[in-house]
Scaffold this active site. Structure first.
Site, short mmCIF file in Angstrom:
data_model
loop_
_atom_site.label_atom_id
_atom_site.label_comp_id
_atom_site.label_asym_id
_atom_site.label_seq_id
_atom_site.Cartn_x
_atom_site.Cartn_y
_atom_site.Cartn_z
N LYS A 32 0.86 -1.20 0.00
CA LYS A 32 0.00 0.00 0.00
C LYS A 32 0.89 1.24 0.00
O LYS A 32 1.79 1.36 0.81
CB LYS A 32 -0.89 0.01 1.24
CG LYS A 32 -1.76 1.27 1.34
CD LYS A 32 -2.78 1.15 2.44
CE LYS A 32 -2.33 1.70 3.77
NZ LYS A 32 -2.20 3.16 3.82
N ASP A 59 -3.43 4.34 -1.93
CA ASP A 59 -4.37 4.82 -0.91
C ASP A 59 -4.40 6.35 -0.90
O ASP A 59 -3.78 6.98 -0.04
CB ASP A 59 -3.90 4.25 0.44
CG ASP A 59 -4.77 4.65 1.61
OD1 ASP A 59 -5.90 5.09 1.39
OD2 ASP A 59 -4.29 4.50 2.76
N LEU A 60 -5.09 6.95 -1.87
CA LEU A 60 -5.12 8.42 -1.96
C LEU A 60 -6.47 9.00 -1.56
O LEU A 60 -6.64 10.21 -1.51
CB LEU A 60 -4.74 8.87 -3.38
CG LEU A 60 -3.33 8.51 -3.84
CD1 LEU A 60 -3.06 9.04 -5.25
CD2 LEU A 60 -2.27 9.04 -2.88
N LYS A 61 -7.45 8.16 -1.31
CA LYS A 61 -8.76 8.58 -0.77
C LYS A 61 -9.33 9.81 -1.48
O LYS A 61 -9.51 10.88 -0.89
CB LYS A 61 -8.64 8.89 0.73
CG LYS A 61 -8.15 7.72 1.57
CD LYS A 61 -8.20 8.07 3.05
CE LYS A 61 -7.76 6.94 3.94
NZ LYS A 61 -6.33 6.63 3.88
N ASP A 64 -13.89 14.61 -4.41
CA ASP A 64 -14.02 15.89 -5.12
C ASP A 64 -15.31 15.82 -5.93
O ASP A 64 -16.09 14.87 -5.78
CB ASP A 64 -12.79 16.12 -6.02
CG ASP A 64 -12.49 17.60 -6.23
OD1 ASP A 64 -13.44 18.37 -6.49
OD2 ASP A 64 -11.31 17.98 -6.14
N THR A 119 -11.62 6.16 10.79
CA THR A 119 -11.63 5.67 12.19
C THR A 119 -11.19 6.77 13.16
O THR A 119 -11.39 6.63 14.36
CB THR A 119 -10.72 4.43 12.36
OG1 THR A 119 -9.52 4.64 11.62
CG2 THR A 119 -11.41 3.18 11.85
N GLN A 190 -3.12 2.11 17.44
CA GLN A 190 -4.38 1.45 17.04
C GLN A 190 -5.12 1.00 18.29
O GLN A 190 -4.52 0.45 19.21
CB GLN A 190 -4.09 0.23 16.15
CG GLN A 190 -3.43 0.57 14.82
CD GLN A 190 -4.40 1.09 13.76
OE1 GLN A 190 -5.52 1.45 14.07
NE2 GLN A 190 -3.95 1.14 12.53
N ARG A 211 3.22 -1.19 10.75
CA ARG A 211 4.33 -1.30 11.70
C ARG A 211 4.65 -2.70 12.21
O ARG A 211 5.83 -3.00 12.43
CB ARG A 211 4.11 -0.30 12.84
CG ARG A 211 4.35 1.13 12.38
CD ARG A 211 3.67 2.13 13.26
NE ARG A 211 2.21 2.03 13.18
CZ ARG A 211 1.38 2.78 13.87
NH1 ARG A 211 1.85 3.68 14.70
NH2 ARG A 211 0.07 2.63 13.72
O1 C5P Z 1 1.21 0.57 11.15
P1 C5P Z 1 -0.22 0.13 11.06
O2 C5P Z 1 -0.38 -1.37 10.94
O3 C5P Z 1 -1.09 0.74 12.14
O4 C5P Z 1 -0.69 0.74 9.65
C1 C5P Z 1 -2.01 0.64 9.20
C2 C5P Z 1 -2.15 1.37 7.88
O5 C5P Z 1 -3.53 1.40 7.53
C3 C5P Z 1 -1.67 2.82 7.89
O6 C5P Z 1 -1.18 3.13 6.58
C4 C5P Z 1 -2.93 3.60 8.19
O7 C5P Z 1 -2.90 4.90 7.69
C5 C5P Z 1 -3.99 2.76 7.45
N1 C5P Z 1 -5.35 2.89 7.96
C6 C5P Z 1 -5.71 2.65 9.28
N2 C5P Z 1 -7.02 2.78 9.68
C7 C5P Z 1 -7.94 3.15 8.80
C8 C5P Z 1 -7.61 3.39 7.46
C9 C5P Z 1 -6.28 3.24 7.08
O8 C5P Z 1 -4.86 2.30 10.09
N3 C5P Z 1 -9.19 3.24 9.19
#
Ligand code: C5P
Length: 232
Positions: A32, A59-61, A64, A119, A190, A211
């Site tokens: 991603k 993942d540019l969401k 517009d 989230t 998270q 991570r």
């Molecule tokens: O490092 P980690 O496992 O927390 O990364 C999760 C990835 O998913 C990050 O790129 C984060 O921006 C993305 N993400 C998220 N929750 C969301 C949407 C995207 O953690 N609701």
């Protein structure tokens, strides 16, 4: 549609990204690419990672007016990404136009998934800032239904919502779920997390893992552990 582990390559530069990907040698994980890396390096980073043989979730969401999103999606489609996304808040019309833009002349297109409510948005901020008074889980399901109605392939959601999304939008509607941690791992920032094995059990189609893999002492082993728990 095969289940897969997508690695969130949240790096600030191409150099750091390739240093990371080089560790995987002949393995080519689905990756991603988010705003930080894309805005730092431009579309060249997508072409380079693609040329190395990886699948890419860009993942540019997008959010517009429908015509602008349609044209931007046509550009992403030519970049040959495998998955991209937009905000369902842009309306059903915007989502339908996005699909038109994304579809190539031969009828193929990348997967298109929707973000429902971020989230980082909670009930309080949704009511105060967006003036949406409905319970947030109802809003999330409503946006997911709109995405399905518009013809999109799925949504990004918490693994805790995946089961309900499938119940509401159908089993083939994809759930792409971040918020994944190993049972013995660090939660980071998270809050509501699941292990890869739990995400598999509740029916996630793709897990997005950052991570726990990128910050691991042995990222390749951490990736393989995810695949073993989630896919195999
Ligand atoms: O490092 P980690 O496992 O927390 O990364 C999760 C990835 O998913 C990050 O790129 C984060 O921006 C993305 N993400 C998220 N929750 C969301 C949407 C995207 O953690 N609701």
């Amino acid at each position: 549609m095969g289940k897969d582990v997508i690695i969130a390559c949240d790096f600030a530069s191409a150099e750091k990204t390739f240093e990371f990907l080089d560790r995987f040698k002949d393995k080519k994980p689905f990756v991603k690419i988010g705003m930080e890396l894309f805005y730092a390096e431009g579309p060249g980073i997508v072409r380079e990672i693609k040329a190395r043989g990886h699948k890419i979730f860009l993942d540019l969401k997008l959010h517009d007016i429908p015509n602008t999103v349609k044209k931007a999606m046509a550009v992403l489609s030519r970049l040959d990404v495998d998955m991209c996304n937009l905000h369902a808040a842009g309306t059903t019309k915007m989502m339908k136009e996005a699909l038109v833009g994304l579809t190539r002349e031969d009828g193929t297109r990348p997967l298109l998934i929707a973000v429902t409510q971020l989230t980082s948005t909670d009930q309080e901020s949704m009511e105060a800032d967006l003036l949406i008074k409905e319970p947030i889980d109802q809003v999330v399901m409503h946006y997911a239904k709109n995405a399905a109605f518009a013809g999109l392939d799925g949504v990004v959601c918490s693994p805790l919502e995946a089961e309900k999304v499938h119940a509401v939008c159908g089993e083939t509607f994809l759930t792409v779920t971040p918020g994944v941690r190993f049972a013995d791992g660090d939660m980071g920032d998270q809050k509501r997390v699941m292990t890869p094995a739990e995400a598999k059990k509740i029916g996630s189609d793709y897990i997005v893992v950052g991570r726990p893999i990128t910050a691991a002492e042995d990222p390749v082993a951490a990736y393989e552990r995810c695949v073993k728990e989630f896919v195999d």
